[in-house]
Structures are given as structure tokens and as C-alpha cells.
Scaffold this motif. Structure first.
Motif, short mmCIF file in Angstrom:
data_model
loop_
_atom_site.label_atom_id
_atom_site.label_comp_id
_atom_site.label_asym_id
_atom_site.label_seq_id
_atom_site.Cartn_x
_atom_site.Cartn_y
_atom_site.Cartn_z
N SER A 88 0.84 -1.21 0.00
CA SER A 88 0.00 0.00 0.00
C SER A 88 0.87 1.25 0.00
O SER A 88 0.39 2.35 -0.30
CB SER A 88 -0.93 -0.01 1.21
N SER A 89 2.15 1.08 0.32
CA SER A 89 3.07 2.23 0.28
C SER A 89 3.19 2.82 -1.12
O SER A 89 3.54 3.99 -1.28
CB SER A 89 4.45 1.83 0.82
N PHE A 90 2.87 2.03 -2.15
CA PHE A 90 2.93 2.57 -3.52
C PHE A 90 1.87 3.65 -3.78
O PHE A 90 1.96 4.40 -4.74
CB PHE A 90 2.76 1.44 -4.55
N ASP A 91 0.84 3.70 -2.93
CA ASP A 91 -0.21 4.71 -3.12
C ASP A 91 0.20 6.10 -2.64
O ASP A 91 -0.52 7.08 -2.89
CB ASP A 91 -1.48 4.30 -2.35
N ASP A 92 1.33 6.21 -1.95
CA ASP A 92 1.77 7.51 -1.44
C ASP A 92 2.12 8.44 -2.61
O ASP A 92 2.83 8.03 -3.54
CB ASP A 92 2.99 7.29 -0.54
N PRO A 93 1.63 9.68 -2.56
CA PRO A 93 1.87 10.58 -3.72
C PRO A 93 3.34 10.95 -3.94
O PRO A 93 3.69 11.44 -5.02
CB PRO A 93 1.04 11.82 -3.36
N ARG A 94 4.19 10.68 -2.94
CA ARG A 94 5.61 10.99 -3.13
C ARG A 94 6.34 9.93 -3.98
O ARG A 94 7.52 10.09 -4.30
CB ARG A 94 6.31 11.09 -1.76
N VAL A 95 5.65 8.85 -4.30
CA VAL A 95 6.30 7.70 -4.95
C VAL A 95 6.13 7.74 -6.47
O VAL A 95 5.03 7.97 -6.97
CB VAL A 95 5.71 6.38 -4.40
N LYS A 96 7.23 7.51 -7.18
CA LYS A 96 7.16 7.34 -8.64
C LYS A 96 7.79 5.99 -8.99
O LYS A 96 8.92 5.73 -8.60
CB LYS A 96 7.96 8.45 -9.33
N VAL A 97 7.05 5.17 -9.71
CA VAL A 97 7.54 3.82 -10.03
C VAL A 97 7.94 3.74 -11.50
O VAL A 97 7.23 4.24 -12.38
CB VAL A 97 6.45 2.76 -9.74
N PHE A 98 9.09 3.14 -11.75
CA PHE A 98 9.57 2.91 -13.12
C PHE A 98 9.79 1.42 -13.30
O PHE A 98 10.51 0.81 -12.50
CB PHE A 98 10.89 3.65 -13.35
N TYR A 99 9.19 0.85 -14.32
CA TYR A 99 9.41 -0.58 -14.59
C TYR A 99 10.53 -0.71 -15.61
O TYR A 99 10.30 -0.84 -16.80
CB TYR A 99 8.10 -1.23 -15.06
N GLU A 100 11.74 -0.63 -15.11
CA GLU A 100 12.92 -0.61 -15.99
C GLU A 100 14.09 -1.31 -15.33
O GLU A 100 14.09 -1.54 -14.12
CB GLU A 100 13.33 0.85 -16.27
#
Lengths: 271, 271
Positions: free
Chosen positions: B125-137
Motif C-alpha cells: 500500500s506504500s505505492f499509493d503515497d503521492p511521493r512515490v514514482k515507479v519505473f518498470y525498468e
């Protein structure tokens, strides 16, 4: 290579640690327990009592050094040391690295010593030292009936069930505190058995007002995180330098091993 | 209760750790690896990648806290943090306990994040934090191509074989050292893989002249004794107080975790 098999220790009801082995070197039922010795690929020879790993050739030094050297390092007088249990000779070997006068090993099961002499000579040859006296008796009763006093009592026992249960009791601790200023024992995994450790520590404190808890990595014991409790009747200095050639212990590591992870500290010390 | 089965991780060729489980919740082969989630009796939910335990519900906090808080404690400026790997969200959750501005998670396998969101919501659920940017690389390529700099790079990777091998290489360390002052990674078991740790530490030192090695108990990783390497470009103060509510880490425990057993110290530092 020959064929390889596996044996498993059921560490908890939901967890098993399994070792690939070359040979089951020995297996017998004594009046006290089942003794087995395996020759394994990863951990060398392994001694099991009632299906529980007591020591392995590869990581046993960690347990033996951490049980013996912190307490020995605190001793000013090192004349008479008692080991209760310890029939494999591993702790005895560490104690004999100091200029002690006499070491008494009180092992309830003669066959543990005999089997260890045959299959674990790198540890059990320590029984040949002239300073060693072995008694095949119940440790609690032996200690209670002795008239003399000792400088240190080391309890190198199995888990606190069955024959070893008494060694974690109030009666036993009272007797130890009458015979010795300093006492040390293994005290199970603080990860898996922290409530046992908390209750035991309270009992120790009744008889030894300055107890210490410390930890070590023991890869082949359940969870790998293991605890020891040292009972002291008064506060002591930092431990002396250990003998040369140790592979795990230093006085500085011992200081570090007393800094507990939050979850252990809270269970032991918060109200 | 229903019927119970066991699955085993082959930790080394001669050692297996086996868990009793209620249910295999998920299993799939992605282009990168096999992802499995089990619901076990002793350790709760367990995420495996290619048959290796990555984290468990019961002891994962130790790994996540020890990977994140020592380095975060050293930071004066905590604006931009990178996590390479870490698709389960456990390290991310710890990083977000600080007032960071942006956290970049660079996970090669999108399915790890998706599966974790479904089965490990207490972490992911930590991925929902607005400070997080995820890159699938690929983490190495991502970092190399960024123009900006970061305050900390955390590598939360699998073992140094296959896709993660690059993350322990000279090329990668050089790129990290160009982008960040501070860097931290898991670095395998010093009991089982001390030669890997020694060689890796030498590589880190070329790019980060003040590296630190520290240890933690992680019951479900091979041998339970695990190491971390922190790369620093200059010497730093003692770490700041961590956020409240941690279950393993304290700054004092971190100091203690840097005192190495003799056999580890000798392999790392003696000529």
C-alpha cells in the motif's frame, strides 16, 4: 559421491531445516534420549538429541565460544568450573583454554560422552585432559549434594523440556546461587521463544541480581537467533582478553551482543 | 484446519528450509522470474522469487528496517531517494516514514509490484503515497540515463546472479557514485558467502571510500546471518534518531551490528 539422502529437524510445528547427508554414523535410544550422528554435506558431522540439532562441525564453535568466554572473561579466580550437560566436550574444550585447576562435567547420559568420543573427537578429546572430572549424574542433584563452592557454573543443556526442564527451574537456580557467584546458560531463541526468555530472566534475577542477556547467530538452531543468560551476584568489570585463536568471540563483540533488537528488548523489559 | 503441505527453499546444495503452508496463493512465470506467494503457518505470507524467500510477513521487518534506517539516519538532506528493486514495497514503506520529497522505485518486473499489491497490501500500500514514482525498468540503465542527483540509492535486490548480477558490478557502482553520496545494499550471508562479501566490499570501496559492513538476524534467509554494505563518500556522524514504532532498529543496535564476529572480520580485513 555415493547416494545422498536428507534428514530434517522439525524446528517448530511449521518449520523444518533439512540437511543433505552422506551417512548416518550412529543412532541409538538410551534411557534418556535418542542420540544420532550424521555426516552431512554442508555442516560436517551433526549431533542430534531427540531429533534436535545440538551441534554441527561447521557452526558449533559459535555456540561453544559464546557460552563459555563471556563468563570466563569475568572471572578473577578460575580454579573450579562446573559444566552441567555438555557431554559432547565442546564447551569443555573452550574452558580448558584457560589455566583452570579443575573442571567438573556433570552429564546425565554416559552415552553422549562415549558417542562424542568416537564421532566428534575434535571436541571430545577434551575429556582426556587431566583437569577434567566427569560425573554421570543428574546435574541438579549433583550440585545440591556437593559441599564445596565453584567459580562458575555453565549449563550446556537441551531445550527446557524433559530431562533438562529442571535446569531452568527456581529450585535449580537457588542451588546454583548457593554454590557459585557466576552462572551462564543457553536460553532459547528470542525470536521464537521470547516469552520463555522473559519468564526465565525474571527467575534468574531472583537469585542473581545482575543478569545479562546476550545473543549470537547460530545458523543451525531454530531461527538462527539464539540467546544466553548470565547470572551475576554483583556487577562486574568488562571481560578480560580471551585466549588466542577464537573464531567468533571478542570482548567487543560480547558488548555488541548485549544490544537487543527492539522487539526483544520490549518483551523483556517493558511493563 | 484443512490439509497442510510443505514447500522447501534449497538454501544451499546441502540445506533446505521448509515451511508448512495453508495455501499457495499465487504462482506465475514472468519474463524475468518465477513469482510465488504462500500463506504459511509459522511465517504468514511469504514472497518467493525463483524459489528463494524474499520476505515473510513475520520477519520481513528486520530486513526492511536494517536496509533503510541506517542510511536514512545519516542523511542531512532527504529529498530524493531511489530504491532499485524493492517491488514488494517493504523498503519503500520504511523510507516513507521520513519527510522525503520524492522516492523513485525502479523495479524491473511490473508483476512483482502487482502481485504484492494484491497479496502483501500491508507493505505494498506504500505505492499509493503521492511521493512515490515507479519505473518498470532495468535499474542500472535507469540510473545511468538520469540527469539529476539523489540523496540516497538503496538496492533491494535478489542474489547476485541473473538479472541482479549487474547491481553488484563495477559499472553499476561507478554510476551510483556519480549520482549519490550515499548508497546501501544487501550483500548476502557472511557465514555462507564471505568471499563474495569480501570481493564486493573491495569494489564498493573504489567508489565509496568509507564503506560500512553491518549484520542482522534474518531467520528466513540462508544461515540467518545477513550482511549489508553501505557506501559513503566521506565519513559521517552517528545516525539520527529513527521514526517511532520500529521493531528492530535503533542507532545503538546499528553500532552493535557493525562489530563483526572474528571469522567474518578476518576474511574481510586481514591480508
Amino acid at each position: 559421491m555415493g547416494k545422498m539422502n536428507w534428514f530434517c529437524e522439525e524446528q517448530t510445528p511449521g518449520l523444518k531445516l533439512c540437511f543433505k547427508y552422506r551417512e548416518l554414523l550412529h543412532s541409538e535410544e538410551t534411557p534418556y534420549q535418542k542420540i544420532e550422528v550424521y555426516d552431512t554435506e554442508e555442516y560436517g558431522r551433526i549431533l542430534l538429541l531427540d531429533g534436535k540439532v545440538m551441534l554441527t562441525e561447521k557452526d558449533g564453535f559459535i555456540y561453544h565460544e559464546m557460552l563459555v568466554h563471556p563468563a570466563m572473561g569475568y572471572l578473577k579466580k578460575r580454579e573450579k568450573v562446573v559444566i552441567i550437560g555438555g557431554g559432547d566436550g565442546g564447551c569443555l574444550k573452550e574452558v580448558l583454554k584457560y589455566p583452570v585447576k579443575e573442571v567438573y562435567v556433570v552429564e546425565i547420559d554416559r552415552r553422549v560422552v562415549e558417542v562424542s568420543k568416537k564421532y566428534l573427537p575434535f571436541l571430545a578429546s577434551s575429556f582426556d585432559d587431566p583437569r577434567v572430572k566427569v560425573f554421570y549424574e543428574d546435574g541438579y542433584r549433583w550440585l545440591k549434594e556437593r559441599e564445596d563452592k565453584f567459580d562458575l557454573v555453565i549449563v550446556d543443556s537441551t531445550d527446557p523440556v524433559g530431562p533438562a526442564e529442571i535446569l531452568f527451574s527456581d529450585e535449580f537456580l537457588r542451588v546454583v546461587s548457593e554454590k557459585s557467584f557466576l552462572y551462564v546458560t543457553q536460553s532459547e531463541s528470542p525470536f521464537l521463544h521470547v516469552d520463555f526468555l522473559r519468564d526465565f530472566l525474571k527467575r534468574v534475577k531472583k537469585y542473581f541480581p545482575y543478569p545479562l542477556v546476550y545473543l549470537a547467530w547460530i545458523p543451525t538452531y531454530p531461527s538462527g537467533m539464539w540467546s544466553f543468560v548470565m547470572g551475576r551476584k554483583r556487577d562486574t568489570d568488562i571481560p578480560d582478553s580471551p585466549p588466542p585463536g577464537l573464531r567468533y568471540y571478542t570482548p567487543r563483540l560480547f558488548e555488541a551482543s548485549r544490544v537487543l533488537p527492539v522487539f526483544v528488548w520490549k518483551r523483556l523489559y517493558s511493563p
